[in-house]
Design an enzyme around this catalytic site. Sequence first.
Site, mmCIF file in Angstrom:
data_model
loop_
_atom_site.group_PDB
_atom_site.id
_atom_site.type_symbol
_atom_site.label_atom_id
_atom_site.label_comp_id
_atom_site.label_asym_id
_atom_site.label_seq_id
_atom_site.Cartn_x
_atom_site.Cartn_y
_atom_site.Cartn_z
ATOM 1 N N CYS A 1 50.792 -30.710 -1.135
ATOM 2 C CA CYS A 1 50.866 -29.241 -1.127
ATOM 3 C C CYS A 1 49.454 -28.662 -1.010
ATOM 4 O O CYS A 1 48.579 -28.989 -1.810
ATOM 5 C CB CYS A 1 51.522 -28.726 -2.403
ATOM 6 S SG CYS A 1 51.502 -26.928 -2.493
ATOM 7 N N GLY B 1 55.689 -24.424 11.546
ATOM 8 C CA GLY B 1 56.394 -23.843 12.694
ATOM 9 C C GLY B 1 55.904 -24.410 14.007
ATOM 10 O O GLY B 1 55.128 -25.376 14.055
ATOM 11 N N GLY C 1 57.906 -30.831 11.579
ATOM 12 C CA GLY C 1 56.768 -30.004 11.975
ATOM 13 C C GLY C 1 57.116 -29.225 13.224
ATOM 14 O O GLY C 1 56.968 -29.720 14.330
ATOM 15 N N GLY D 1 62.296 -27.157 8.984
ATOM 16 C CA GLY D 1 61.749 -26.303 7.943
ATOM 17 C C GLY D 1 61.709 -24.848 8.363
ATOM 18 O O GLY D 1 62.654 -24.098 8.174
ATOM 19 N N THR D 2 60.632 -24.462 9.020
ATOM 20 C CA THR D 2 60.409 -23.052 9.355
ATOM 21 C C THR D 2 61.550 -22.477 10.197
ATOM 22 O O THR D 2 61.907 -21.306 10.053
ATOM 23 C CB THR D 2 59.057 -22.918 10.093
ATOM 24 O OG1 THR D 2 58.053 -23.527 9.278
ATOM 25 C CG2 THR D 2 58.686 -21.467 10.326
HETATM 26 C C1 SIN Z 1 54.133 -27.409 -0.197
HETATM 27 O O1 SIN Z 1 53.482 -27.105 0.801
HETATM 28 O O2 SIN Z 1 54.274 -28.590 -0.528
HETATM 29 C C2 SIN Z 1 54.773 -26.373 -1.062
HETATM 30 C C3 SIN Z 1 54.459 -24.984 -0.675
HETATM 31 C C4 SIN Z 1 54.149 -24.128 -1.859
HETATM 32 O O3 SIN Z 1 54.991 -23.947 -2.766
HETATM 33 O O4 SIN Z 1 53.036 -23.597 -1.931
#
Ligand code: SIN
Length: 293
Positions: A118, A204, A230, A252-253
Amino acid sequence: MLNGSGTFDAIAARRTFGDEVLERFPFDAFVSKTITLAPRQGNPPPRLWETPAGLINSIGLPNKGLEGFLSTDLPELAELPVPLVVSVMGFSHDELAQLVAGVGERDEVAMIELNVSCPNVETGLVMGADPAEAARAVELTRPLTEKPLIVKLTPNASEPQAVAAAAEAAGAEAVSLINTLKGMALHPRTRSPWLGGGSGGVSGPAVRAIALEQVYTVARAVEIAVIGMGGIQTGRHAADFIEAGARAIAVGTESFRDPAAGTRIADELAVISASERGISESPTPPAGARAQT
Ligand code: SIN
């Protein structure tokens, strides 16, 4: 087809749309938002910035903490019609061990993802950017559970393949990549950082080419499963990641734009796969057929 951790809130979706969400669940396995040992408020707002081709997030891992997750969220996530992967992040080895032990003893949990990547917390990158640190995290947690361990890799490491190989040697069953790339936006008027956390993580379509290259490189450095993600928006993108070496993919995005993206992309991928199988089984493939798929 999985979701990228933190990009699809299954509990909120069910609260909003009802059990239809369970009947047409867009993923084959669900990855929880990352949890930490202690509850976290997350970063101050604003937490999102839209770029021309994606998002910058600076969420900061808000969550109820291990105890809150086990008592409140886990019973709801256990009702999902697919296996549950719980994503965990420790600020120290001891925290990580407590998280894996606590989550690992629950029957509702199929796998554990170690989020060592993260970008939005001060120490988050340390474990994931360094092969020795990543290996240490796996060595420490491997004896604590029989559940498969997935290591979520950061693209902000100089050699993600070295981190992946170290995680494999230490006993991880899979690696997932990529998490977000560090990025920033300035407030249009004040010219100071827009995001409450200062900087954030870019995701994204903007990161798809980077993710594809890293998946390709990592898949050639390890034998364990690679979960690729990704900027995947279509079945064609998903097929590219599979051809690069991913054994599963995550969205994800794109789920922010289209909450049913997981289903749509899986359907598109199935059509492409069937079509390409047909072509490769055909003794004389029609000219240009591959280009059309
Ligand atoms: C992550 O990027 O692993 C989590 C995103 C976040 O909560 O900041």
